[in-house]
Structures are given as structure tokens and as C-alpha cells.
Design a protein around this motif. Structure first.
Motif, PDB file in Angstrom:
ATOM      1  N   LEU A  13       0.824  -1.215   0.000  1.00 46.55           N
ATOM      2  CA  LEU A  13       0.000   0.000   0.000  1.00 46.55           C
ATOM      3  C   LEU A  13       0.859   1.266   0.000  1.00 46.55           C
ATOM      4  N   GLY A  14       1.979   1.251   0.682  1.00 46.33           N
ATOM      5  CA  GLY A  14       2.891   2.386   0.695  1.00 46.33           C
ATOM      6  C   GLY A  14       3.490   2.644  -0.679  1.00 46.33           C
ATOM      7  N   VAL A  15       3.886   1.582  -1.355  1.00 46.91           N
ATOM      8  CA  VAL A  15       4.460   1.727  -2.697  1.00 46.91           C
ATOM      9  C   VAL A  15       3.403   2.234  -3.674  1.00 46.91           C
ATOM     10  N   VAL A  16       2.200   1.662  -3.603  1.00 48.24           N
ATOM     11  CA  VAL A  16       1.120   2.102  -4.494  1.00 48.24           C
ATOM     12  C   VAL A  16       0.749   3.559  -4.205  1.00 48.24           C
ATOM     13  N   SER A  17       0.666   3.919  -2.929  1.00 48.07           N
ATOM     14  CA  SER A  17       0.345   5.309  -2.570  1.00 48.07           C
ATOM     15  C   SER A  17       1.436   6.254  -3.061  1.00 48.07           C
ATOM     16  N   GLY A  18       2.683   5.883  -2.890  1.00 48.14           N
ATOM     17  CA  GLY A  18       3.799   6.710  -3.360  1.00 48.14           C
ATOM     18  C   GLY A  18       3.763   6.894  -4.866  1.00 48.14           C
ATOM     19  N   ILE A  21       0.860   9.228  -5.705  1.00 43.86           N
ATOM     20  CA  ILE A  21       1.200  10.614  -5.375  1.00 43.86           C
ATOM     21  C   ILE A  21       2.174  11.177  -6.412  1.00 43.86           C
ATOM     22  N   GLN A  22       3.178  10.400  -6.774  1.00 43.48           N
ATOM     23  CA  GLN A  22       4.159  10.844  -7.775  1.00 43.48           C
ATOM     24  C   GLN A  22       3.480  11.091  -9.122  1.00 43.48           C
ATOM     25  N   PHE A  23       2.606  10.192  -9.523  1.00 39.37           N
ATOM     26  CA  PHE A  23       1.881  10.352 -10.778  1.00 39.37           C
ATOM     27  C   PHE A  23       1.033  11.626 -10.754  1.00 39.37           C
ATOM     28  N   THR A  24       0.321  11.834  -9.664  1.00 35.70           N
ATOM     29  CA  THR A  24      -0.540  13.018  -9.525  1.00 35.70           C
ATOM     30  C   THR A  24       0.285  14.305  -9.556  1.00 35.70           C
ATOM     31  N   LEU A  25       1.396  14.322  -8.835  1.00 33.43           N
ATOM     32  CA  LEU A  25       2.251  15.511  -8.832  1.00 33.43           C
ATOM     33  C   LEU A  25       2.832  15.783 -10.217  1.00 33.43           C
ATOM     34  N   ASN A  26       3.272  14.743 -10.902  1.00 35.35           N
ATOM     35  CA  ASN A  26       3.795  14.919 -12.266  1.00 35.35           C
ATOM     36  C   ASN A  26       2.710  15.450 -13.197  1.00 35.35           C
ATOM     37  N   TRP A  27       1.502  14.951 -13.055  1.00 36.15           N
ATOM     38  CA  TRP A  27       0.384  15.402 -13.887  1.00 36.15           C
ATOM     39  C   TRP A  27       0.094  16.878 -13.631  1.00 36.15           C
TER      40      TRP A  27
END
Length: 173
Positions: A13-18, A21-27
């Protein structure tokens, strides 16, 4: 056993959440960059719209002087130094240029940029002088005013539409 399962679950869950979050920030960053690129490109097209208006007026004044047979060396000068294409390279390098304009817009803007620049102004000055020596300068000016100016206007208008900054031809006349 259950402790290992929960540790693995929390790790997953931590890896998926990270990643989310990274995908959302990049977007978000890419969206902001594209918005900034669009705003800057609108400024450039506004500058070029004004330069096209100035060129149109100058060519029409030249034609009047040629008709009146009051031609001086200054009348052979064509100024295209104000056209601005500095934003193209950074936009092409980041991919925003093609994303903003699509294939038609890219084609039209490159055609516009290739025909309205300092090198083309030099060619036009030489052609105008040569046509004048052959007694064909009015025909040449008619061709530029009646054919090329509307083509350039249409190319720039398409790009402005793609950018959401359309300026009608009536405003540029």
C-alpha cells in the motif's frame, strides 16, 4: 505469519500510494507547464499578429507609391524583423508545441514562420526590385497583398484558434 502478511500489505500500500502521489504531482506539474507554454505562445502570436498588420499596411502604402510613380529606394525595403519565433524551440523540445497545435496547427505555424522572417524579407526586397526593373512591381505587390497576406492571416488565425486566442481578420484590417 499474519504479521508478515500485514507488513507486506502495508509495504504494498505504501508503494502504491507513493506511485499514485508521484503520478498526480507529475500530472499537475505538466498541466501547469502546458498552461504556461500556452500563455507564452499566445503572447508570441499576438506579437506576430501585430507585425502582420504592420506589414500589410506597409505593403499597401508601397503599392500606393508605386501606382503614383513616386518610388524611392526606401520603398524597396521590407521589414520583417519584428516577427518573433523564439518560443518555438523550447516548446518543440518539451513536446508542448505539437500537443497544443496538433498536425494542422504545426504545419500552418511552420509555414507562417518560414515565410515571414528576415531571410524572406531580403528575398522579397530583391524580388520587388527585380520586378520593378521589369515593370512588373505592381503585379508582384498585388500577388503579395491579395494572395500571400490572406494565406499568412489564415495560417496565424488557425494557430490562434488552437490556442484559444483567435483574432478575427476584421480586427487586423
Amino acid at each position: 505469519m499474519s504479521e508478515m502478511f500485514f507488513n507486506s500489505l502495508w509495504l504494498f500500500l505504501g508503494v502504491v500510494s507513493g506511485a499514485a502521489i508521484q503520478f498526480t504531482l507529475n500530472w499537475i506539474v505538466q498541466r501547469q507547464q502546458r498552461s504556461t507554454a500556452k500563455r507564452l505562445f499566445r503572447v508570441e502570436t499576438a506579437i506576430n499578429r501585430e507585425e502582420l498588420r504592420k506589414l500589410s499596411e506597409a505593403l499597401k502604402r508601397k503599392k500606393e507609391r508605386f501606382v503614383a510613380r513616386q518610388v524611392s529606394d526606401v520603398d524597396f525595403f521590407v521589414d520583417m524583423s519584428g516577427f518573433n519565433y523564439r518560443i518555438i524551440d523550447p516548446l518543440v523540445n518539451t513536446g508542448h508545441f505539437h500537443a497544443l497545435l496538433g498536425p494542422d496547427g504545426v504545419t500552418q505555424y511552420f509555414r507562417f514562420a518560414n515565410e515571414l522572417n528576415i531571410e524572406r524579407a531580403s528575398w522579397m526586397m530583391n524580388a520587388l526590385r527585380a520586378q520593378h526593373e521589369e515593370g512588373q512591381s505592381l503585379g508582384f505587390l498585388d500577388w503579395v497583398i491579395d494572395t500571400k497576406l490572406p494565406e499568412w492571416d489564415a495560417s496565424l488565425s488557425l494557430v490562434e484558434e488552437k490556442l484559444g486566442a483567435r483574432v478575427s481578420s476584421a480586427q487586423t484590417a
